[in-house]
Design a protein around this motif. Sequence first.
Motif, short mmCIF file in Angstrom:
data_model
loop_
_atom_site.label_atom_id
_atom_site.label_comp_id
_atom_site.label_asym_id
_atom_site.label_seq_id
_atom_site.Cartn_x
_atom_site.Cartn_y
_atom_site.Cartn_z
N GLY A 15 61.82 64.36 131.48
CA GLY A 15 63.11 64.27 132.14
C GLY A 15 64.30 64.50 131.22
N HIS A 16 64.05 64.62 129.94
CA HIS A 16 65.14 64.83 128.99
C HIS A 16 65.32 66.32 128.69
CE1 HIS A 16 64.18 60.61 128.32
NE2 HIS A 16 65.41 60.49 127.87
N ILE A 36 59.17 68.53 131.77
CA ILE A 36 58.68 68.15 133.09
C ILE A 36 57.33 67.45 133.05
CG2 ILE A 36 60.02 69.89 134.32
CD1 ILE A 36 57.40 71.55 134.48
#
Length: 92
Positions: A15-16, A36
């Motif tokens: 998510g980063h 992802i």
Amino acid sequence: MYAQDMYLSLLGVVGHEVCIIGSSNPALRGIKGVVIDETKNMIKILNSDRIISIAKQNVDLEIVQERNLYKVAGNQVVGRPGEKISKVKLVK
């Protein structure tokens, strides 16, 4: 290892936003995107037009988290997120 590096290595990178700033493969340098998926040894980065699978061991990452920018060696984030937490030892 600094405290923020320890925090990031335990947190996982899914998510980063990341950018590969160093790699043994020059073709990987400069790749940017959002992580992802993360496995023990690999991360999958969603680039603007494709998904790229990269071995963590071979790269240095720049990770954006909550407006902060961290530089982390890929070998610091090797391991499954759930297993990494159990490796932490408190130092008094």
